[in-house]
Design a protein around this motif. Structure first.
Motif, short mmCIF file in Angstrom:
data_model
loop_
_atom_site.label_atom_id
_atom_site.label_comp_id
_atom_site.label_asym_id
_atom_site.label_seq_id
_atom_site.Cartn_x
_atom_site.Cartn_y
_atom_site.Cartn_z
N MET A 265 0.84 -1.04 0.00
CA MET A 265 0.04 -0.03 0.05
C MET A 265 0.88 1.29 0.02
N LYS A 266 0.61 2.07 -0.89
CA LYS A 266 1.49 3.41 -0.93
C LYS A 266 0.84 4.44 -0.65
N LYS A 267 1.33 5.31 0.29
CA LYS A 267 0.91 6.41 0.87
C LYS A 267 1.78 7.82 0.38
N LYS A 268 1.01 8.77 -0.02
CA LYS A 268 1.84 9.79 -0.61
C LYS A 268 1.20 11.35 0.09
N ARG A 269 2.13 11.91 0.18
CA ARG A 269 1.51 13.39 0.85
C ARG A 269 2.26 14.49 0.32
N HIS A 270 1.31 15.37 -0.36
CA HIS A 270 2.14 16.24 -1.24
C HIS A 270 1.84 17.81 -0.60
N LYS A 271 2.45 18.60 -0.25
CA LYS A 271 2.12 19.96 0.34
C LYS A 271 3.03 20.88 -0.42
N LEU A 272 2.20 22.11 -0.55
CA LEU A 272 2.68 23.34 -1.41
C LEU A 272 2.53 24.37 -0.43
N PHE B 163 9.36 29.39 13.59
CA PHE B 163 9.67 29.84 12.10
C PHE B 163 8.96 29.34 10.74
N SER B 164 7.75 29.14 11.15
CA SER B 164 6.75 28.48 10.10
C SER B 164 6.55 29.51 8.93
N SER B 165 6.61 30.87 9.16
CA SER B 165 6.52 31.95 7.92
C SER B 165 7.76 31.49 7.02
N LEU B 166 8.83 31.11 7.47
CA LEU B 166 10.14 30.96 6.61
C LEU B 166 10.30 29.72 5.94
N TYR B 167 9.83 28.78 6.83
CA TYR B 167 10.18 27.14 6.76
C TYR B 167 8.93 26.24 6.59
N GLY B 168 7.75 26.77 6.86
CA GLY B 168 6.81 25.54 7.00
C GLY B 168 6.29 25.28 8.16
N THR B 169 5.32 24.41 8.12
CA THR B 169 4.77 23.99 9.39
C THR B 169 5.84 23.01 10.29
N ASN B 170 6.65 22.40 9.75
CA ASN B 170 7.61 21.53 10.83
C ASN B 170 8.23 22.16 11.28
N ALA B 171 8.46 23.77 11.30
CA ALA B 171 9.39 24.76 12.20
C ALA B 171 8.60 25.33 13.21
N MET B 172 7.43 24.81 13.75
CA MET B 172 6.89 25.61 14.76
C MET B 172 7.71 25.62 16.19
N SER C 206 8.01 19.06 20.25
CA SER C 206 8.60 17.68 19.99
C SER C 206 9.50 17.41 18.81
N GLN C 207 10.01 16.61 18.60
CA GLN C 207 10.90 16.37 17.23
C GLN C 207 10.18 16.50 16.02
N SER C 208 8.99 16.15 16.14
CA SER C 208 8.28 16.38 14.84
C SER C 208 7.92 18.03 14.31
N GLN C 209 8.03 18.83 15.45
CA GLN C 209 7.84 20.18 15.32
C GLN C 209 9.12 20.95 15.19
N VAL C 210 10.22 20.41 15.20
CA VAL C 210 11.51 20.95 14.99
C VAL C 210 12.13 20.69 13.59
N LEU C 211 12.00 21.54 12.72
CA LEU C 211 12.60 21.28 11.42
C LEU C 211 14.02 21.20 11.52
N VAL C 212 14.73 20.07 11.05
CA VAL C 212 16.42 19.77 10.73
C VAL C 212 16.59 19.83 9.31
N LEU C 213 17.30 20.68 9.00
CA LEU C 213 18.13 20.78 7.75
C LEU C 213 19.37 20.46 7.49
N MET C 214 19.91 20.20 6.35
CA MET C 214 21.31 19.92 5.94
C MET C 214 21.40 20.41 4.69
N ASP C 215 21.93 21.44 4.48
CA ASP C 215 22.23 22.50 3.37
C ASP C 215 20.85 22.42 2.29
#
Length: 360
Positions: A1-8, A144-153, A103-112
């Motif tokens: 079963m495939k699950k796909k989530r798309h967000k703009l 920082f959701s305004s700059l990086y989206g919902t994961n950066a709450m 929580s960790q799902s609300q902290v955005l982690v980026l690498m480059d």
């Protein structure tokens, strides 16, 4: 079963009235840092700003800090960040973090620019991040959701890899307790005209482990040594077209396995590939354009728990964003942009056969 989530996501942020003492007003006492006020950070505004001029609380971990503390995995360094709670655990779950109670799902982690949060759990596998390729880590606290989206709450942890490609080669090795062996290789260089730069890293860490349960449990579950093997490779290529115009490519591959051997039945693996392309161009003295494309691909992600499995959960994330930063003056900055992200996972029915017959 495939699950796909798309967000703009459409992101707009106005950073106004950046007074020279704004950092002192914004940062609480818990965030007292031992670094120069002229330290330049990019995470808080997506542009280069001196840390004393950004309207946020920012902590910085440099490559020199990681080397001095003999950090093996990045989560070890996060223990020293004010406002950060780090909980280490065994097996596939890995280390969990919380930033100022978020929580960790609300902290955005980026690498480059590549999001490292797993599409299923929202967490990050810190052992899959090559340490030798890191130039610095910026931890920006607050929404920082305004700059990086919902994961950066709860904030943004931005891992910035090395760009200062001096002509050098470094090899290291070591041994430690519990049968631990480590080895690493780093090389970097540049072309004669200084337009092309490269950074290549490799590191490996094996831990023979310790006896988790001195007595064998019914069925032999979780008995024996908890053994881990971690191998990371990374390559970064940079090309400077002109002053203020740069194209870079980042590619990393990581393979982490663990297991309770000598009769144990718990084991697992996560094999991760990251690819990121970044283009930056200063249009003039006040405007800067940034374009980013990235992919996070967990090719192998499986575990056997309590003798049942392997329960594979491969997941792939594709994302892209374009942003334009416009400095009206030294105190007012407008950043506008658009971002898209797609998480695609495959949920496979639980397997009761031997691992080699179920999942590869």
């Amino acid at each position: 079963m495939k699950k796909k989530r798309h967000k703009l996501t459409l992101m707009t942020a106005l950073a106004g009235m950046l007074l020279t003492n704004s950092a002192a007003l914004a940062a609480p006492a818990e965030d007292s840092q031992q670094f120069e006020l002229d330290t330049v950070v990019v995470t808080a505004t997506k542009t280069e700003k001196k840390i004393k001029d950004v309207p946020a609380s920012v902590s910085v971990i440099t490559a020199n800090d990681l080397a001095k503390a003999n950090i093996q995995t990045l989560d070890q360094a996060l223990h020293y960040v004010p406002g950060m709670y780090v909980k280490e655990s065994e097996g596939m779950m890995g280390t969990k973090i919380s930033l100022r109670g978020m929580s960790q799902s609300q902290v955005l982690v980026l690498m480059d620019g590549i999001p490292l949060n797993n599409g299923y759990s929202g967490g990050v596998n810190w052992s899959n991040i090559p340490i030798e390729i890191i130039d610095r880590v910026e931890i920006t606290k607050g929404s920082f959701s305004s700059l990086y989206g919902t994961n950066a709450m709860g904030g943004v942890i931005n891992i910035i890899t090395k760009t200062d490609a001096k002509n050098q080669t470094i090899a290291k090795g070591g041994v430690g307790g519990n049968g631990t062996t480590t080895s690493s290789f780093f090389t970097s260089g540049q072309s004669d005209n200084n337009k092309f730069h490269y950074v290549i890293t490799y590191d490996k860490r094996d831990v023979d482990g310790y006896v988790n349960q001195p007595e064998q449990l019914p069925g032999g579950l979780r008995y024996g040594k908890f053994t881990t093997k971690n191998e990371n490779t990374g390559i970064k290529l940079i090309y400077d077209f002109s002053e203020g115009e740069r194209l870079s490519l980042l590619r990393t591959e990581s393979d982490y396995t663990y297991g309770y051997y000598e009769g144990g039945k718990d084991k697992g693996q996560r094999k991760l590939e990251l690819t990121g392309i970044n283009y930056e161009k200063k249009l003039d003295d006040t405007k800067e354009l940034k374009v980013h494309l990235g992919e996070q691909n967990y090719k192998n992600y499986w575990q056997i728990a309590n003798g049942v499995g392997p329960n594979p959960n491969p997941v792939k994330t594709k994302e892209a964003d374009v942003s334009l930063s416009w400095a009206f003056n030294t105190k007012n900055l407008l950043t506008i942009g658009v971002a898209t992200k797609e998480d695609k996972g495959v949920a496979i029915q639980q397997c009761w056969k031997p691992h080699s017959d179920c999942y590869h």
